[in-house]
Write a protein that holds these residues in place. Structure first.
Motif, PDB file in Angstrom:
ATOM      1  N   CYS A   1       0.850  -1.192   0.000  1.00 13.74           N
ATOM      2  CA  CYS A   1       0.000   0.000   0.000  1.00 13.74           C
ATOM      3  C   CYS A   1       0.888   1.244   0.000  1.00 13.74           C
ATOM      4  O   CYS A   1       2.040   1.200   0.423  1.00 13.74           O
ATOM      5  CB  CYS A   1      -0.876   0.031   1.257  1.00 13.74           C
ATOM      6  N   HIS A   2       0.330   2.347  -0.448  1.00 17.95           N
ATOM      7  CA  HIS A   2       1.063   3.606  -0.390  1.00 17.95           C
ATOM      8  C   HIS A   2       1.404   3.928   1.061  1.00 17.95           C
ATOM      9  O   HIS A   2       0.615   3.665   1.970  1.00 17.95           O
ATOM     10  CB  HIS A   2       0.222   4.742  -0.980  1.00 17.95           C
TER      11      HIS A   2
ATOM     12  N   HIS B   1       0.765   0.372   9.654  1.00 17.38           N
ATOM     13  CA  HIS B   1       1.839   0.962   8.855  1.00 17.38           C
ATOM     14  C   HIS B   1       3.035   0.018   8.728  1.00 17.38           C
ATOM     15  O   HIS B   1       4.187   0.431   8.810  1.00 17.38           O
ATOM     16  CB  HIS B   1       2.275   2.311   9.447  1.00 17.38           C
TER      17      HIS B   1
ATOM     18  N   GLY C   1       1.586   5.666   4.421  1.00 15.22           N
ATOM     19  CA  GLY C   1       0.615   6.555   5.047  1.00 15.22           C
ATOM     20  C   GLY C   1      -0.823   6.175   4.770  1.00 15.22           C
ATOM     21  O   GLY C   1      -1.746   6.831   5.253  1.00 15.22           O
ATOM     22  N   GLU C   2      -1.038   5.100   3.988  1.00 12.29           N
ATOM     23  CA  GLU C   2      -2.399   4.678   3.654  1.00 12.29           C
ATOM     24  C   GLU C   2      -2.629   3.218   4.032  1.00 12.29           C
ATOM     25  O   GLU C   2      -3.282   2.466   3.314  1.00 12.29           O
ATOM     26  CB  GLU C   2      -2.665   4.875   2.159  1.00 12.29           C
ATOM     27  N   CYS C   3      -2.084   2.816   5.162  1.00 10.23           N
ATOM     28  CA  CYS C   3      -2.195   1.419   5.598  1.00 10.23           C
ATOM     29  C   CYS C   3      -3.643   1.057   5.928  1.00 10.23           C
ATOM     30  O   CYS C   3      -4.315   1.756   6.685  1.00 10.23           O
ATOM     31  CB  CYS C   3      -1.314   1.196   6.827  1.00 10.23           C
ATOM     32  N   ASN C   4      -4.125  -0.042   5.357  1.00  9.09           N
ATOM     33  CA  ASN C   4      -5.497  -0.487   5.612  1.00  9.09           C
ATOM     34  C   ASN C   4      -5.685  -1.019   7.028  1.00  9.09           C
ATOM     35  O   ASN C   4      -6.795  -1.077   7.539  1.00  9.09           O
ATOM     36  CB  ASN C   4      -5.893  -1.583   4.612  1.00  9.09           C
TER      37      ASN C   4
ATOM     38  N   SER D   1      -2.330   1.079  -4.634  1.00 10.98           N
ATOM     39  CA  SER D   1      -3.562   0.757  -3.908  1.00 10.98           C
ATOM     40  C   SER D   1      -4.267  -0.401  -4.602  1.00 10.98           C
ATOM     41  O   SER D   1      -3.924  -0.768  -5.736  1.00 10.98           O
ATOM     42  CB  SER D   1      -4.492   1.978  -3.866  1.00 10.98           C
TER      43      SER D   1
ATOM     44  N   THR E   1       9.901   9.077   5.384  1.00 16.10           N
ATOM     45  CA  THR E   1       8.865   9.769   4.612  1.00 16.10           C
ATOM     46  C   THR E   1       9.415  10.440   3.357  1.00 16.10           C
ATOM     47  O   THR E   1       8.656  10.814   2.470  1.00 16.10           O
ATOM     48  CB  THR E   1       8.182  10.839   5.483  1.00 16.10           C
TER      49      THR E   1
ATOM     50  N   ILE F   1      -3.889   0.119   9.716  1.00 16.98           N
ATOM     51  CA  ILE F   1      -3.448   1.162  10.655  1.00 16.98           C
ATOM     52  C   ILE F   1      -2.183   0.753  11.411  1.00 16.98           C
ATOM     53  O   ILE F   1      -1.855   1.315  12.443  1.00 16.98           O
ATOM     54  CB  ILE F   1      -4.562   1.524  11.672  1.00 16.98           C
TER      55      ILE F   1
END
Length: 238
Positions: A27-28, A37, A30-33, A69, A131, A35
């Motif tokens: 996943c990208h 990361h 900062g966009e963890c499904n 994604s 980051t 949470i």
């Protein structure tokens, strides 16, 4: 499966089995499904393993990680196609790098043995969240990796100090210590993962476990010479 569950051991196993390349889709950042990361951890793992690959003579471009994604099927397809073209251009694992198959097997086995040690040593860095892509290349340096392999510690139990208390044997996470009541304990160097648990566990009053860096480990005592004779018994015999 979450990319955060991809362990260095998985990647190493693939190369040890002769796979020419490993692709990890995540996943990208900062966009963890979930949470958790975990993709940050995987990114750090990939950056570290690429440096390890360089250290043992393998082309680090055999290992790719790309972010996308679940809705970006086109990105996935393009990334995989590019990866396949890249690996084909590099050539067969080891052969393209000019490494003899047996030598490659030996190098990969050496890395496998050190994986637990590497994870402990680099635990803090592996947990960092990068980051800025500009940080990736310099996050783990060549000198750092060379030093990591060069300064690997081995542990040895001094027969003259061991009191066969079995403390180290009970604490060893991989059962690498050969122990028996009344006998000098021996560290099986083939099983030892260099974690240093035995060094920390040995009671200070004995100080029997020695940390060795840059020198060969003394050979273990023959089994028929491992019996510990207590001082009280020595007096009785006398």
């Amino acid at each position: 499966m979450c990319s955060g569950r991809v362990d260095m051991g998985f990647v190493l196993r693939a190369f040890s089995n002769g796979i020419d390349g490993v692709f990890i889709g995540a996943c990208h950042l900062g966009e963890c499904n979930y949470i958790t990361h975990g993709n940050y951890h995987t990114l750090n793992m990939v950056l570290l393993f690429k440096k390890i690959m360089e250290h043992i003579g393998l082309n680090p471009e055999r290992l790719w990680m790309r972010f996308m994604s679940g809705a970006e099927a086109n990105v996935f397809v393009e990334s995989v196609n590019d990866f396949v073209k890249n690996v084909k251009a590099i050539g067969p694992l080891g052969t393209a790098e000019g490494i003899d198959p047996e030598e490659l097997k030996s190098r990969l086995a050496g890395v496998k043995k050190l994986l637990p040690y590497i994870k402990v040593l680099k635990n803090e860095k592996l947990a960092t969240r990068l980051t800025n892509p500009d940080e990736y290349e310099a996050f783990f340096t060549k000198n750092e990796i060379d030093e990591m392999f060069r300064d690997v510690a081995s542990y040895y139990i001094d027969p003259a100090k061991c009191q066969a208390c079995m403390t180290c044997a009970r604490r060893c996470p991989v059962d690498a210590i050969i122990s028996a009541k009344g006998q000098v304990h021996i560290i099986d160097q083939d099983k030892c993962i260099k974690c240093g648990t035995c060094f920390e566990a040995c009671p200070p009053r004995f100080g029997a476990v020695t940390k060795i860096v840059g020198q060969p480990v003394p050979p273990p005592l023959p089994e028929d010479q491992r019996a510990i004779v207590r001082k009280a018994k020595e007096k009785e015999v006398a």
